[in-house]
Design a protein around this motif. Structure first.
Motif, PDB file in Angstrom:
ATOM      1  N   MET A 161       0.835  -1.195   0.000  1.00 21.64           N
ATOM      2  CA  MET A 161       0.000   0.000   0.000  1.00 21.64           C
ATOM      3  C   MET A 161       0.874   1.252   0.000  1.00 21.64           C
ATOM      4  N   TYR A 162       1.963   1.218   0.737  1.00 21.83           N
ATOM      5  CA  TYR A 162       2.902   2.335   0.759  1.00 21.83           C
ATOM      6  C   TYR A 162       3.419   2.639  -0.653  1.00 21.83           C
ATOM      7  N   LYS A 163       3.833   1.584  -1.354  1.00 22.67           N
ATOM      8  CA  LYS A 163       4.318   1.765  -2.731  1.00 22.67           C
ATOM      9  C   LYS A 163       3.224   2.372  -3.613  1.00 22.67           C
ATOM     10  N   TYR A 164       2.016   1.843  -3.493  1.00 28.64           N
ATOM     11  CA  TYR A 164       0.872   2.350  -4.261  1.00 28.64           C
ATOM     12  C   TYR A 164       0.624   3.826  -3.954  1.00 28.64           C
ATOM     13  N   LEU A 165       0.611   4.167  -2.675  1.00 25.02           N
ATOM     14  CA  LEU A 165       0.336   5.557  -2.289  1.00 25.02           C
ATOM     15  C   LEU A 165       1.410   6.508  -2.798  1.00 25.02           C
ATOM     16  N   CYS A 166       2.648   6.086  -2.726  1.00 22.26           N
ATOM     17  CA  CYS A 166       3.745   6.934  -3.210  1.00 22.26           C
ATOM     18  C   CYS A 166       3.735   7.049  -4.733  1.00 22.26           C
ATOM     19  N   GLU A 169       1.304  10.411  -2.425  1.00 18.39           N
ATOM     20  CA  GLU A 169       1.088  10.689  -1.010  1.00 18.39           C
ATOM     21  C   GLU A 169       2.289  10.112  -0.253  1.00 18.39           C
ATOM     22  N   HIS A 170       3.056  10.986   0.395  1.00 15.56           N
ATOM     23  CA  HIS A 170       4.293  10.533   1.028  1.00 15.56           C
ATOM     24  C   HIS A 170       4.301  10.689   2.546  1.00 15.56           C
ATOM     25  N   THR A 171       3.556  11.620   3.075  1.00 16.87           N
ATOM     26  CA  THR A 171       3.624  11.906   4.506  1.00 16.87           C
ATOM     27  C   THR A 171       2.913  10.846   5.342  1.00 16.87           C
ATOM     28  N   VAL A 172       1.625  10.673   5.139  1.00 18.07           N
ATOM     29  CA  VAL A 172       0.852   9.706   5.915  1.00 18.07           C
ATOM     30  C   VAL A 172       1.266   8.283   5.546  1.00 18.07           C
ATOM     31  N   SER A 173       1.607   8.077   4.273  1.00 15.57           N
ATOM     32  CA  SER A 173       2.004   6.726   3.860  1.00 15.57           C
ATOM     33  C   SER A 173       3.266   6.275   4.590  1.00 15.57           C
ATOM     34  N   LYS A 174       4.174   7.188   4.860  1.00 13.11           N
ATOM     35  CA  LYS A 174       5.390   6.846   5.614  1.00 13.11           C
ATOM     36  C   LYS A 174       5.032   6.491   7.056  1.00 13.11           C
ATOM     37  N   GLN A 175       4.072   7.207   7.629  1.00 13.92           N
ATOM     38  CA  GLN A 175       3.630   6.937   8.998  1.00 13.92           C
ATOM     39  C   GLN A 175       3.015   5.540   9.110  1.00 13.92           C
ATOM     40  N   ILE A 176       2.131   5.216   8.161  1.00 11.74           N
ATOM     41  CA  ILE A 176       1.460   3.910   8.226  1.00 11.74           C
ATOM     42  C   ILE A 176       2.441   2.781   7.909  1.00 11.74           C
ATOM     43  N   LEU A 177       3.436   3.061   7.089  1.00  6.06           N
ATOM     44  CA  LEU A 177       4.471   2.052   6.830  1.00  6.06           C
ATOM     45  C   LEU A 177       5.200   1.711   8.128  1.00  6.06           C
ATOM     46  N   LEU A 194      -5.060   4.614   8.739  1.00  5.51           N
ATOM     47  CA  LEU A 194      -5.983   4.083   7.725  1.00  5.51           C
ATOM     48  C   LEU A 194      -7.221   4.966   7.592  1.00  5.51           C
ATOM     49  N   LYS A 195      -7.765   5.358   8.731  1.00 10.33           N
ATOM     50  CA  LYS A 195      -8.949   6.227   8.709  1.00 10.33           C
ATOM     51  C   LYS A 195      -8.626   7.572   8.066  1.00 10.33           C
ATOM     52  N   LEU A 196      -7.471   8.121   8.374  1.00  4.98           N
ATOM     53  CA  LEU A 196      -7.068   9.383   7.771  1.00  4.98           C
ATOM     54  C   LEU A 196      -6.897   9.246   6.261  1.00  4.98           C
ATOM     55  N   LEU A 197      -6.292   8.154   5.829  1.00  8.37           N
ATOM     56  CA  LEU A 197      -6.128   7.926   4.383  1.00  8.37           C
ATOM     57  C   LEU A 197      -7.478   7.795   3.688  1.00  8.37           C
ATOM     58  N   LYS A 198      -8.429   7.149   4.357  1.00 11.00           N
ATOM     59  CA  LYS A 198      -9.773   7.017   3.777  1.00 11.00           C
ATOM     60  C   LYS A 198     -10.457   8.378   3.702  1.00 11.00           C
ATOM     61  N   GLU A 199     -10.404   9.133   4.780  1.00  8.39           N
ATOM     62  CA  GLU A 199     -11.089  10.426   4.837  1.00  8.39           C
ATOM     63  C   GLU A 199     -10.491  11.447   3.875  1.00  8.39           C
ATOM     64  N   THR A 200      -9.222  11.320   3.560  1.00  4.01           N
ATOM     65  CA  THR A 200      -8.580  12.234   2.615  1.00  4.01           C
ATOM     66  C   THR A 200      -8.622  11.700   1.185  1.00  4.01           C
ATOM     67  N   LYS A 201      -9.341  10.588   1.021  1.00  2.00           N
ATOM     68  CA  LYS A 201      -9.556   9.974  -0.298  1.00  2.00           C
ATOM     69  C   LYS A 201      -8.287   9.426  -0.938  1.00  2.00           C
ATOM     70  N   ALA A 202      -7.273   9.153  -0.127  1.00  2.00           N
ATOM     71  CA  ALA A 202      -6.052   8.537  -0.666  1.00  2.00           C
ATOM     72  C   ALA A 202      -6.289   7.060  -0.948  1.00  2.00           C
ATOM     73  N   ILE A 203      -7.206   6.450  -0.171  1.00  2.00           N
ATOM     74  CA  ILE A 203      -7.603   5.064  -0.438  1.00  2.00           C
ATOM     75  C   ILE A 203      -9.126   5.011  -0.513  1.00  2.00           C
ATOM     76  N   THR A 204      -9.620   4.004  -1.213  1.00  2.00           N
ATOM     77  CA  THR A 204     -11.065   3.858  -1.367  1.00  2.00           C
ATOM     78  C   THR A 204     -11.674   3.227  -0.114  1.00  2.00           C
ATOM     79  N   GLU A 205     -12.971   3.280  -0.037  1.00  2.00           N
ATOM     80  CA  GLU A 205     -13.696   2.646   1.070  1.00  2.00           C
ATOM     81  C   GLU A 205     -13.410   1.143   1.108  1.00  2.00           C
TER      82      GLU A 205
END
Length: 122
Positions: free
Chosen positions: A20-25, A30-38, A78-89
């Motif tokens: 997911m990190y690779k996908y987000l980047c 998206e690099h900030t939150v994706s690094k946190q979740i990684l 995960l919730k933040l990524l969903k709410e910011t539309k970086a990932i789908t529901e």
């Protein structure tokens, strides 16, 4: 790792987080939150693994408690990524379910270990 299902689940979850990190980047830039979740998502299994090599039952519980907190942090990201539309529901639900399952397994392991710690030895 083969004889410990919780480690297998945590490893599979870490693999999903890394992908997911690779996908987000790559796709979402998206690099900030994706690094946190990684960081939080991959440290769950690392702490569980450390727990199984603990020097004492208290150390085991402490490592599993860290893994529990990392799972909770991962749920937040995960919730933040969903709410910011970086990932789908759909992506959110799938990852959330896996992470929540780990939370329950870790929590149960901690509870059982604490109960066993409190029992007097004969």
């Amino acid at each position: 790792m083969n004889d410990k299902p919780i480690l297998q689940k945590a490893f599979r979850f870490a693999t999903r987080i890394a992908n997911m990190y690779k996908y987000l980047c790559d796709k979402k830039k998206e690099h900030t939150v994706s690094k946190q979740i990684l960081r939080s998502g991959t440290s769950v299994g690392a702490n569980i693994s450390e727990g199984y090599c603990a020097s004492s039952k208290k150390d085991f519980i402490a490592k599993f408690h860290i893994a529990f907190k990392e799972c909770e942090e991962t749920l937040y990201w995960l919730k933040l990524l969903k709410e910011t539309k970086a990932i789908t529901e759909l992506q959110y639900k799938s990852m959330h379910n896996d992470c929540h399952e780990l939370v329950k397994l870790i929590s149960s392991t901690i509870k059982t270990s604490k109960n066993n710690l409190a029992k007097p030895s004969c």
